[in-house]
Structure formats: C-alpha cells, structure tokens
Design a protein around this motif. Structure first.
Motif, PDB file in Angstrom:
ATOM      1  N   GLY A  32       2.011 -35.621 -18.137  1.00 43.15           N
ATOM      2  CA  GLY A  32       3.172 -35.218 -18.912  1.00 43.15           C
ATOM      3  C   GLY A  32       2.828 -33.994 -19.737  1.00 43.15           C
ATOM      4  N   LYS A  33       3.629 -33.733 -20.759  1.00 48.38           N
ATOM      5  CA  LYS A  33       3.414 -32.552 -21.587  1.00 48.38           C
ATOM      6  C   LYS A  33       2.054 -32.603 -22.270  1.00 48.38           C
ATOM      7  N   GLU A  34       1.685 -33.748 -22.829  1.00 46.05           N
ATOM      8  CA  GLU A  34       0.428 -33.850 -23.561  1.00 46.05           C
ATOM      9  C   GLU A  34      -0.771 -33.617 -22.647  1.00 46.05           C
ATOM     10  N   GLU A  35      -0.738 -34.219 -21.452  1.00 46.76           N
ATOM     11  CA  GLU A  35      -1.853 -34.043 -20.514  1.00 46.76           C
ATOM     12  C   GLU A  35      -1.916 -32.607 -19.998  1.00 46.76           C
ATOM     13  N   ALA A  36      -0.752 -32.022 -19.707  1.00 45.71           N
ATOM     14  CA  ALA A  36      -0.731 -30.648 -19.204  1.00 45.71           C
ATOM     15  C   ALA A  36      -1.282 -29.673 -20.231  1.00 45.71           C
ATOM     16  N   MET A  37      -0.905 -29.857 -21.505  1.00 49.77           N
ATOM     17  CA  MET A  37      -1.389 -28.954 -22.544  1.00 49.77           C
ATOM     18  C   MET A  37      -2.864 -29.165 -22.858  1.00 49.77           C
ATOM     19  N   ALA A  38      -3.456 -30.248 -22.342  1.00 52.18           N
ATOM     20  CA  ALA A  38      -4.893 -30.461 -22.501  1.00 52.18           C
ATOM     21  C   ALA A  38      -5.694 -29.685 -21.469  1.00 52.18           C
ATOM     22  N   ILE A  39      -5.035 -29.159 -20.423  1.00 53.87           N
ATOM     23  CA  ILE A  39      -5.709 -28.352 -19.406  1.00 53.87           C
ATOM     24  C   ILE A  39      -5.826 -26.933 -19.938  1.00 53.87           C
ATOM     25  N   PRO A  40      -7.030 -26.386 -20.073  1.00 55.77           N
ATOM     26  CA  PRO A  40      -7.189 -25.068 -20.718  1.00 55.77           C
ATOM     27  C   PRO A  40      -6.357 -23.956 -20.099  1.00 55.77           C
ATOM     28  N   ALA A  41      -6.328 -23.860 -18.770  1.00 53.83           N
ATOM     29  CA  ALA A  41      -5.590 -22.772 -18.130  1.00 53.83           C
ATOM     30  C   ALA A  41      -4.093 -22.892 -18.397  1.00 53.83           C
ATOM     31  N   PHE A  42      -3.568 -24.109 -18.347  1.00 58.80           N
ATOM     32  CA  PHE A  42      -2.138 -24.333 -18.602  1.00 58.80           C
ATOM     33  C   PHE A  42      -1.801 -23.993 -20.047  1.00 58.80           C
ATOM     34  N   ALA A  43      -2.600 -24.499 -20.984  1.00 60.37           N
ATOM     35  CA  ALA A  43      -2.352 -24.238 -22.401  1.00 60.37           C
ATOM     36  C   ALA A  43      -2.447 -22.746 -22.708  1.00 60.37           C
ATOM     37  N   ALA A  44      -3.387 -22.053 -22.054  1.00 58.21           N
ATOM     38  CA  ALA A  44      -3.541 -20.613 -22.292  1.00 58.21           C
ATOM     39  C   ALA A  44      -2.311 -19.850 -21.818  1.00 58.21           C
ATOM     40  N   CYS A  45      -1.755 -20.216 -20.669  1.00 62.49           N
ATOM     41  CA  CYS A  45      -0.561 -19.544 -20.154  1.00 62.49           C
ATOM     42  C   CYS A  45       0.631 -19.766 -21.086  1.00 62.49           C
ATOM     43  N   VAL A  46       0.846 -21.019 -21.484  1.00 60.94           N
ATOM     44  CA  VAL A  46       1.974 -21.332 -22.365  1.00 60.94           C
ATOM     45  C   VAL A  46       1.811 -20.629 -23.709  1.00 60.94           C
ATOM     46  N   ASP A  47       0.608 -20.659 -24.259  1.00 62.13           N
ATOM     47  CA  ASP A  47       0.375 -20.052 -25.571  1.00 62.13           C
ATOM     48  C   ASP A  47       0.544 -18.540 -25.518  1.00 62.13           C
ATOM     49  N   THR A  48       0.087 -17.906 -24.428  1.00 63.51           N
ATOM     50  CA  THR A  48       0.205 -16.456 -24.303  1.00 63.51           C
ATOM     51  C   THR A  48       1.663 -16.028 -24.194  1.00 63.51           C
ATOM     52  N   ILE A  49       2.420 -16.702 -23.329  1.00 62.21           N
ATOM     53  CA  ILE A  49       3.818 -16.330 -23.135  1.00 62.21           C
ATOM     54  C   ILE A  49       4.643 -16.635 -24.388  1.00 62.21           C
ATOM     55  N   SER A  50       4.465 -17.818 -24.960  1.00 63.23           N
ATOM     56  CA  SER A  50       5.241 -18.179 -26.145  1.00 63.23           C
ATOM     57  C   SER A  50       4.901 -17.273 -27.324  1.00 63.23           C
ATOM     58  N   GLY A  51       3.640 -16.898 -27.447  1.00 64.83           N
ATOM     59  CA  GLY A  51       3.249 -15.988 -28.523  1.00 64.83           C
ATOM     60  C   GLY A  51       3.861 -14.607 -28.353  1.00 64.83           C
ATOM     61  N   THR A  52       3.936 -14.145 -27.113  1.00 57.52           N
ATOM     62  CA  THR A  52       4.561 -12.838 -26.850  1.00 57.52           C
ATOM     63  C   THR A  52       6.042 -12.860 -27.194  1.00 57.52           C
ATOM     64  N   ILE A  53       6.748 -13.906 -26.747  1.00 59.31           N
ATOM     65  CA  ILE A  53       8.181 -14.009 -27.018  1.00 59.31           C
ATOM     66  C   ILE A  53       8.432 -14.104 -28.524  1.00 59.31           C
ATOM     67  N   ALA A  54       7.612 -14.887 -29.231  1.00 62.34           N
ATOM     68  CA  ALA A  54       7.804 -15.076 -30.667  1.00 62.34           C
ATOM     69  C   ALA A  54       7.557 -13.794 -31.455  1.00 62.34           C
ATOM     70  N   SER A  55       6.802 -12.859 -30.897  1.00 61.51           N
ATOM     71  CA  SER A  55       6.493 -11.617 -31.613  1.00 61.51           C
ATOM     72  C   SER A  55       7.571 -10.559 -31.446  1.00 61.51           C
ATOM     73  N   LEU A  56       8.538 -10.779 -30.563  1.00 62.99           N
ATOM     74  CA  LEU A  56       9.573  -9.774 -30.309  1.00 62.99           C
ATOM     75  C   LEU A  56      10.733  -9.937 -31.291  1.00 62.99           C
ATOM     76  N   PRO A  57      11.114  -8.879 -31.995  1.00 60.42           N
ATOM     77  CA  PRO A  57      12.282  -8.967 -32.888  1.00 60.42           C
ATOM     78  C   PRO A  57      13.565  -9.192 -32.084  1.00 60.42           C
ATOM     79  N   ILE A  58      14.464  -9.967 -32.656  1.00 58.80           N
ATOM     80  CA  ILE A  58      15.779 -10.197 -32.055  1.00 58.80           C
ATOM     81  C   ILE A  58      16.805  -9.407 -32.850  1.00 58.80           C
ATOM     82  N   LYS A  59      17.590  -8.613 -32.157  1.00 59.14           N
ATOM     83  CA  LYS A  59      18.554  -7.741 -32.824  1.00 59.14           C
ATOM     84  C   LYS A  59      19.967  -8.049 -32.353  1.00 59.14           C
TER      85      LYS A  59
END
Length: 426
Positions: A32-59
């Motif tokens: 499930g979500k908890e097990e998937a986020m425990a996999i380093p490669a999966f967590a790295a992909c989610v964290d990288t993409i979510s961090g990029t989206i969160a850094s973009l200003p919304i206008k």
C-alpha cells in the motif's frame, strides 16, 4: 537425513511451515502507500516531483480576449502560495496532495472553506479520510458523486481534487494500484536484504543428525536455531554430538542482490517516467540538459495540467470561468541554473516579449522606470490592423495597398519620422 539434522521421517512428523521459514522473509506482501513509500526509489521519485510542484508559484490571470493580465490582489492567490488558513503552509499542502495523487486511489484532496462565494481558507485532507459515495443510481454518462469525511457528507465543489488516470471522477488509478506486483517485488527485496543484515551475514544451511532426535532435543535445537538467526546478540550455537551443519549453496537472489535492486529501481523510475540521472545524480543540477527537459516534459507538465484544471474548476465562480484562470509559473524551474535563466530573460527582452522592469519585478529587484520594449533598427514592423509596414531605421511607413512599384514613387513618413524624409527620398 534432512533439514535441521532430522531424518525424512522425523521432518514429516515434527516440522511445521514456521520451522522452515524461521528467520526468513514472508513470501507474500500486500503493498500500500506506506510500504511503497518505504522503497527508496519510489519515495525519491514522489519526493522529487512533489517538491518541484510545491515550489512553483500559482498565479491568477484575467483574459478579456484582447489582453491577459495577472491579478495580484486576489485572496485565493495568497492562500495558494502562502498562508492557507490551516496548520499547513501552501507548499506543505501541495506536497502532501501530490504524494496522495501518486499513492492513493482517492487522489489528493483540498477542502475549500467558503463563506458564501468567498474562499476563506484551504485545508489538506488525508486520502484515508475521504470516501467517495457510490449511489445505487449511478449514471455512467451523467456522472455525479459526493464524499464522506468522518461521517459527514460533502459536495464535489467542496474539494479541489486531483486524480491520476481516473475514469469516473471518484477514484483514480494510482502508481501503487497500477504497479502493485512490481512494487511488491521491490519491497520484498528490501525485506530480504534486511533479513540478511539481521542474521549478521550468517549463511543458511542444513543440520544433519546421525540419529533421530526426541521432542525435547528437537525443541531445544529449534529454539536455538531461531535465536541464532533472529537476534543480533546470539553469535554462536552449540550442536549436540552427532549433529553437523552443512552450508547451503547461495541462491541466485543472494548472488545478484545488487543487480536485482538496480533493476527494481529502474522499473520504478519507468513508472514515473523519471530520468534515472535526476535521482542518482543527486538532483537536477547534475543531470544532463536533455534529462532535465524530459523530467519537466513527462513528470511535471502532465501533473500541472491536472492540477490547473482542478483549481479552475473549483476555485473560480461560474461567472469568472470565461475570463479568469489559474496557472503555474514555470519560470521558477530555471532558477537552478542562473546562467540559463538570465540568458532566457535576455532573449525575451531582445525580442520584445517582456519589458526590463517586468524582468526585474519577476526577479524581486526594484524597478528602474524602464517601461519600454526593445526593438532593433534592423527590424521591419507589420501593423496588420492598419495594413502598414513600418521601417524604424528609415522613419517610413508603407501602406500595403499603395506599395511603391517604381522609382518615381516615394514612401510616406510615419508620424514622428518627417525629419528623416529627405534622407530617404534623396
């Protein structure tokens, strides 16, 4: 002789499945979500993409059909970029929403707290707390759905929702749902590696006994064996007379553990369409330009399209949807490379796309009163409305309907260019 030093008959009489798997990894795992986020490669992909989206200003922009203007004094813009009115800031809220987008079938959810038509605050709602309602009169054409949060019913317009690969607007198909088997392999590989470390690298093998062991001897041996492989503090085991240990040959999984981990990571990168160098290289700074472009094109742009549509659908009033829209400022992606960013601004200014003070405002620099558009003297300008060609270098304007065809015809100076007329007609 057989496993644990018992005869085949003794094994049949005394051993259970628990004995055979003592100290080993369970063969089936539900991811499930908890097990998937425990996999380093999966967590790295989610964290990288979510961090990029969160850094973009919304206008917020207004478009009257002639010009597009940025709206600066709207409260919704402040809520989406700073203080949401909740315990989470806007970047934290967006990061959590994107994580749910990839990990949950109910997607990412933001509750819109309204008083009449005014948006007062935005609240992230954890995916496990949102339950789409499934009515008995569900219409596959005219689809509608409500939502339950802690037993309270809400309407669709109460939430900004982003769903991955949805077909009905209620549930999506997350990366976890779409790749559960592959993620299960990666997760079990991680658990298997952990079990090897927990055994302190001790090899697996077989115990052989020259004679049949009684129940008490079998229980003592079984307990000692389990403690030896299951606890770090157990560093030795004493075998009774006649019991010998024979090392088992290494399995293909043990011999190719690193290769398997690499393959599993590559599979996970493919799930997100993530260039591997973005993760392995330590970020976008160490990846090639082509990989950075592919990261934005395949990982960021599609998600922004879903997010943008959800914001416009829920946060805009029906009377605003014809002339207003929310969008993300992608120019922030160039901040990682200052040289590339300034070169892009220079090209935009040189070609008249932006004014100098507009560039300075976007870079948080004070304006200098340079409110003009750059044009080169070599440029020839076409005014489609007036049907004229303007030549700044000559100070002349030529009507398309009265284009000179011979040497005897002269061009008419445009307003402000009379002083150069003699130079041209000479």
């Amino acid at each position: 002789m057989g496993i644990f030093g018992l005869t085949t008959r003794a094994v049949e009489e005394e051993l259970t499945a628990e004995d055979l798997t003592a100290g080993s990894v369970i063969n089936t795992v539900s991811v499930g979500k908890e097990e998937a986020m425990a996999i380093p490669a999966f967590a790295a992909c989610v964290d990288t993409i979510s961090g990029t989206i969160a850094s973009l200003p919304i206008k917020l922009f207004s478009d009257d059909g002639v010009e597009t203007h940025e709206v600066l004094d709207d409260k919704r813009v402040r809520l989406l970029n700073g203080d949401t009115g909740d315990t989470l800031t806007a970047p934290e809220m967006i990061k959590a929403v994107v994580e749910d987008y990839y990990c949950s079938s109910v997607g990412g959810n933001i509750y819109v707290n309204r008083v009449r038509n005014e948006v007062k605050s935005l609240h992230y709602v954890e995916c496990g707390s949102v339950q789409p309602l499934i009515g008995s009169n569900y219409d596959p054409i005219f689809k509608q759905s409500g939502f339950l949060v802690q037993g309270r019913e809400y309407f669709p317009w109460d939430f900004v929702r982003i769903l991955r690969a949805t077909r009905d607007g209620r549930f999506g198909r997350s990366v976890v749902d779409a790749n559960r088997e592959a993620l299960s392999v990666a997760y079990m590989t991680m658990l298997y590696e952990r079990s090897l470390v927990a055994r302190d690298g001790n090899k697996r093998g077989y115990l052989q006994s020259a004679k049949k062991l009684g129940p008490s001897a079998l229980k003592s041996l079984r307990d000692a064996w389990r403690r030896f492989f299951g606890r770090a503090e157990e560093s030795m085991i004493i075998l009774n007379d006649g019991v010998t240990f024979q090392e088992a040959s290494a399995t293909s999984t043990e011999m190719q553990l690193n290769e398997n981990k690499q393959t599993n990571s590559d599979d996970i990168y493919a799930m997100f369409k993530m260039p591997p160098s973005i993760i392995r290289g330590g970020g976008t700074d160490n990846a090639s330009k082509n990989d950075r472009d592919n990261y934005v094109r395949y990982c960021i742009i599609p998600l922004l399209a879903d997010f943008r549509a959800a914001l416009n659908k829920t946060l805009l009033l029906e009377s605003e949807k014809e002339s207003y829209f929310f969008d993300f400022d992608l120019s922030e992606l160039a901040k990682a490379d200052m040289k590339e960013r300034w070169e892009a601004w220079a090209v935009a200014k040189k070609n008249g796309f932006v004014k100098p003070d507009e560039v300075r405002r976007r870079e948080n620099l004070p304006p200098l009163g340079l409110d003009y558009i750059s044009l080169g003297l070599q440029d020839v300008l076409l005014d489609p409305a007036a049907k004229k060609i303007i030549i700044p270098n000559m100070g002349k304007a030529i009507g398309l309907d009265s284009m000179p065809t011979g040497e005897s015809e002269t061009m008419q100076p445009f307003e402000g260019g009379e002083e150069n007329a003699s130079d041209v007609e000479e």
